[in-house]
Write a protein that holds these residues in place. Structure first.
Motif, PDB file in Angstrom:
ATOM      1  N   MET A   1       6.011  12.911  -4.103  1.00 37.00           N
ATOM      2  CA  MET A   1       6.202  13.860  -3.035  1.00 37.00           C
ATOM      3  C   MET A   1       4.995  13.774  -2.099  1.00 37.00           C
ATOM      4  O   MET A   1       3.874  13.580  -2.539  1.00 37.00           O
ATOM      5  CB  MET A   1       6.304  15.272  -3.614  1.00 37.00           C
ATOM      6  N   LYS A   2       5.239  13.920  -0.815  1.00 38.58           N
ATOM      7  CA  LYS A   2       4.176  13.939   0.180  1.00 38.58           C
ATOM      8  C   LYS A   2       3.898  15.379   0.567  1.00 38.58           C
ATOM      9  O   LYS A   2       4.811  16.134   0.879  1.00 38.58           O
ATOM     10  CB  LYS A   2       4.581  13.145   1.414  1.00 38.58           C
ATOM     11  N   ILE A   3       2.614  15.755   0.561  1.00 39.67           N
ATOM     12  CA  ILE A   3       2.199  17.116   0.905  1.00 39.67           C
ATOM     13  C   ILE A   3       1.147  17.029   1.999  1.00 39.67           C
ATOM     14  O   ILE A   3       0.195  16.258   1.887  1.00 39.67           O
ATOM     15  CB  ILE A   3       1.621  17.855  -0.312  1.00 39.67           C
ATOM     16  N   MET A   4       1.316  17.837   3.066  1.00 38.76           N
ATOM     17  CA  MET A   4       0.341  17.875   4.146  1.00 38.76           C
ATOM     18  C   MET A   4      -0.195  19.293   4.277  1.00 38.76           C
ATOM     19  O   MET A   4       0.575  20.249   4.382  1.00 38.76           O
ATOM     20  CB  MET A   4       0.962  17.423   5.467  1.00 38.76           C
ATOM     21  N   PHE A   5      -1.515  19.416   4.272  1.00 37.07           N
ATOM     22  CA  PHE A   5      -2.186  20.696   4.471  1.00 37.07           C
ATOM     23  C   PHE A   5      -2.727  20.755   5.885  1.00 37.07           C
ATOM     24  O   PHE A   5      -3.223  19.757   6.407  1.00 37.07           O
ATOM     25  CB  PHE A   5      -3.362  20.853   3.497  1.00 37.07           C
ATOM     26  N   PHE A   6      -2.654  21.932   6.521  1.00 36.16           N
ATOM     27  CA  PHE A   6      -3.203  22.160   7.853  1.00 36.16           C
ATOM     28  C   PHE A   6      -4.270  23.247   7.757  1.00 36.16           C
ATOM     29  O   PHE A   6      -4.020  24.321   7.200  1.00 36.16           O
ATOM     30  CB  PHE A   6      -2.117  22.632   8.826  1.00 36.16           C
ATOM     31  N   ILE A   7      -5.448  22.962   8.312  1.00 30.68           N
ATOM     32  CA  ILE A   7      -6.534  23.942   8.335  1.00 30.68           C
ATOM     33  C   ILE A   7      -7.409  23.610   9.544  1.00 30.68           C
ATOM     34  O   ILE A   7      -7.492  22.443   9.954  1.00 30.68           O
ATOM     35  CB  ILE A   7      -7.337  23.925   7.014  1.00 30.68           C
ATOM     36  N   SER A   8      -8.038  24.610  10.126  1.00 29.69           N
ATOM     37  CA  SER A   8      -8.796  24.351  11.353  1.00 29.69           C
ATOM     38  C   SER A   8     -10.020  23.480  11.111  1.00 29.69           C
ATOM     39  O   SER A   8     -10.349  22.635  11.937  1.00 29.69           O
ATOM     40  CB  SER A   8      -9.208  25.666  12.015  1.00 29.69           C
ATOM     41  N   THR A   9     -10.703  23.649   9.991  1.00 26.09           N
ATOM     42  CA  THR A   9     -11.921  22.901   9.711  1.00 26.09           C
ATOM     43  C   THR A   9     -12.138  22.813   8.212  1.00 26.09           C
ATOM     44  O   THR A   9     -11.512  23.555   7.453  1.00 26.09           O
ATOM     45  CB  THR A   9     -13.132  23.577  10.384  1.00 26.09           C
ATOM     46  N   HIS A  27      -3.499  15.626  -5.866  1.00 30.83           N
ATOM     47  CA  HIS A  27      -3.530  14.195  -5.565  1.00 30.83           C
ATOM     48  C   HIS A  27      -3.277  13.337  -6.812  1.00 30.83           C
ATOM     49  O   HIS A  27      -2.880  12.183  -6.694  1.00 30.83           O
ATOM     50  CB  HIS A  27      -4.859  13.821  -4.917  1.00 30.83           C
ATOM     51  N   GLN A  28      -3.468  13.902  -7.965  1.00 31.48           N
ATOM     52  CA  GLN A  28      -3.173  13.181  -9.201  1.00 31.48           C
ATOM     53  C   GLN A  28      -1.682  12.871  -9.315  1.00 31.48           C
ATOM     54  O   GLN A  28      -1.294  11.914  -9.982  1.00 31.48           O
ATOM     55  CB  GLN A  28      -3.598  14.003 -10.411  1.00 31.48           C
ATOM     56  N   PHE A  29      -0.856  13.697  -8.688  1.00 29.84           N
ATOM     57  CA  PHE A  29       0.592  13.600  -8.841  1.00 29.84           C
ATOM     58  C   PHE A  29       1.346  13.294  -7.548  1.00 29.84           C
ATOM     59  O   PHE A  29       2.496  12.870  -7.593  1.00 29.84           O
ATOM     60  CB  PHE A  29       1.141  14.917  -9.403  1.00 29.84           C
ATOM     61  N   HIS A  30       0.732  13.550  -6.387  1.00 31.94           N
ATOM     62  CA  HIS A  30       1.420  13.449  -5.102  1.00 31.94           C
ATOM     63  C   HIS A  30       0.540  12.771  -4.058  1.00 31.94           C
ATOM     64  O   HIS A  30      -0.668  12.660  -4.235  1.00 31.94           O
ATOM     65  CB  HIS A  30       1.809  14.841  -4.588  1.00 31.94           C
ATOM     66  N   GLU A  31       1.162  12.375  -2.953  1.00 34.46           N
ATOM     67  CA  GLU A  31       0.437  11.819  -1.818  1.00 34.46           C
ATOM     68  C   GLU A  31       0.013  12.982  -0.911  1.00 34.46           C
ATOM     69  O   GLU A  31       0.855  13.729  -0.408  1.00 34.46           O
ATOM     70  CB  GLU A  31       1.337  10.853  -1.054  1.00 34.46           C
ATOM     71  N   ILE A  32      -1.285  13.133  -0.694  1.00 35.26           N
ATOM     72  CA  ILE A  32      -1.826  14.293   0.014  1.00 35.26           C
ATOM     73  C   ILE A  32      -2.434  13.872   1.345  1.00 35.26           C
ATOM     74  O   ILE A  32      -3.118  12.862   1.445  1.00 35.26           O
ATOM     75  CB  ILE A  32      -2.914  14.995  -0.833  1.00 35.26           C
ATOM     76  N   THR A  33      -2.200  14.698   2.381  1.00 34.79           N
ATOM     77  CA  THR A  33      -2.824  14.545   3.685  1.00 34.79           C
ATOM     78  C   THR A  33      -3.421  15.885   4.083  1.00 34.79           C
ATOM     79  O   THR A  33      -2.770  16.915   3.945  1.00 34.79           O
ATOM     80  CB  THR A  33      -1.802  14.105   4.752  1.00 34.79           C
ATOM     81  N   ILE A  34      -4.664  15.866   4.582  1.00 35.27           N
ATOM     82  CA  ILE A  34      -5.305  17.074   5.108  1.00 35.27           C
ATOM     83  C   ILE A  34      -5.468  16.887   6.609  1.00 35.27           C
ATOM     84  O   ILE A  34      -6.051  15.909   7.059  1.00 35.27           O
ATOM     85  CB  ILE A  34      -6.675  17.331   4.455  1.00 35.27           C
ATOM     86  N   THR A  35      -4.945  17.844   7.381  1.00 36.76           N
ATOM     87  CA  THR A  35      -5.011  17.804   8.838  1.00 36.76           C
ATOM     88  C   THR A  35      -5.920  18.926   9.320  1.00 36.76           C
ATOM     89  O   THR A  35      -5.733  20.078   8.941  1.00 36.76           O
ATOM     90  CB  THR A  35      -3.611  17.972   9.447  1.00 36.76           C
ATOM     91  N   THR A  36      -6.912  18.575  10.146  1.00 36.46           N
ATOM     92  CA  THR A  36      -7.825  19.574  10.709  1.00 36.46           C
ATOM     93  C   THR A  36      -7.774  19.504  12.228  1.00 36.46           C
ATOM     94  O   THR A  36      -7.227  18.568  12.807  1.00 36.46           O
ATOM     95  CB  THR A  36      -9.274  19.340  10.231  1.00 36.46           C
ATOM     96  N   PHE A  37      -8.384  20.509  12.864  1.00 32.56           N
ATOM     97  CA  PHE A  37      -8.348  20.621  14.321  1.00 32.56           C
ATOM     98  C   PHE A  37      -9.739  20.783  14.927  1.00 32.56           C
ATOM     99  O   PHE A  37      -9.869  21.163  16.073  1.00 32.56           O
ATOM    100  CB  PHE A  37      -7.488  21.823  14.729  1.00 32.56           C
ATOM    101  N   ARG A  54      -6.813  11.782   5.793  1.00 31.41           N
ATOM    102  CA  ARG A  54      -7.384  12.829   6.630  1.00 31.41           C
ATOM    103  C   ARG A  54      -7.019  12.549   8.075  1.00 31.41           C
ATOM    104  O   ARG A  54      -7.206  11.447   8.579  1.00 31.41           O
ATOM    105  CB  ARG A  54      -8.898  12.824   6.448  1.00 31.41           C
ATOM    106  N   ILE A  55      -6.491  13.556   8.756  1.00 29.25           N
ATOM    107  CA  ILE A  55      -6.123  13.458  10.167  1.00 29.25           C
ATOM    108  C   ILE A  55      -6.853  14.568  10.913  1.00 29.25           C
ATOM    109  O   ILE A  55      -6.940  15.696  10.427  1.00 29.25           O
ATOM    110  CB  ILE A  55      -4.600  13.615  10.367  1.00 29.25           C
ATOM    111  N   ASN A  56      -7.367  14.256  12.107  1.00 28.66           N
ATOM    112  CA  ASN A  56      -8.026  15.260  12.931  1.00 28.66           C
ATOM    113  C   ASN A  56      -7.363  15.269  14.302  1.00 28.66           C
ATOM    114  O   ASN A  56      -7.368  14.271  15.004  1.00 28.66           O
ATOM    115  CB  ASN A  56      -9.516  14.948  13.072  1.00 28.66           C
ATOM    116  N   PHE A  57      -6.797  16.417  14.676  1.00 28.73           N
ATOM    117  CA  PHE A  57      -6.109  16.564  15.959  1.00 28.73           C
ATOM    118  C   PHE A  57      -6.986  17.290  16.975  1.00 28.73           C
ATOM    119  O   PHE A  57      -6.550  18.212  17.634  1.00 28.73           O
ATOM    120  CB  PHE A  57      -4.813  17.352  15.795  1.00 28.73           C
ATOM    121  N   PHE A  58      -8.221  16.861  17.109  1.00 30.80           N
ATOM    122  CA  PHE A  58      -9.127  17.516  18.059  1.00 30.80           C
ATOM    123  C   PHE A  58      -8.807  17.083  19.483  1.00 30.80           C
ATOM    124  O   PHE A  58      -8.654  15.902  19.771  1.00 30.80           O
ATOM    125  CB  PHE A  58     -10.584  17.173  17.743  1.00 30.80           C
ATOM    126  N   GLU A  59      -8.711  18.054  20.359  1.00 32.21           N
ATOM    127  CA  GLU A  59      -8.574  17.783  21.791  1.00 32.21           C
ATOM    128  C   GLU A  59      -9.718  18.505  22.495  1.00 32.21           C
ATOM    129  O   GLU A  59      -9.822  19.719  22.429  1.00 32.21           O
ATOM    130  CB  GLU A  59      -7.253  18.305  22.339  1.00 32.21           C
TER     131      GLU A  59
END
Length: 66
Positions: A1-9, A27-37, A54-59
């Motif tokens: 399963m893919k899980i994405m977390f969103f948090i500002s920092t 992460h031991q069991f799933h594909e994890i992505t952390i998205t920050t801003f 890790r993804i960063n959506f800074f504008e």
């Protein structure tokens, strides 16, 4: 399963600490992505495992023409 977390920092705070701990565990069991801003020039206080995506959506702010 893919899980994405969103948090500002990933600065120093309780939510940031809880998110990184949860991501490391899941992460031991799933594909994890952390998205920050946040601005990437600021270092993270908490770090996730190297193989957690890790993804960063800074504008940067734009100036309004006068």
């Amino acid at each position: 399963m893919k899980i994405m977390f969103f948090i500002s920092t990933l600065g120093s705070g309780g939510a940031e600490r809880a998110l990184t701990n949860l991501a490391k565990y899941l992460h031991q069991f799933h594909e994890i992505t952390i998205t920050t801003f946040n601005d990437p020039k600021y270092d993270d206080f908490y770090t996730a495992a190297q193989d957690i995506r890790r993804i960063n959506f800074f504008e940067p702010p734009t100036r309004n023409p006068a």
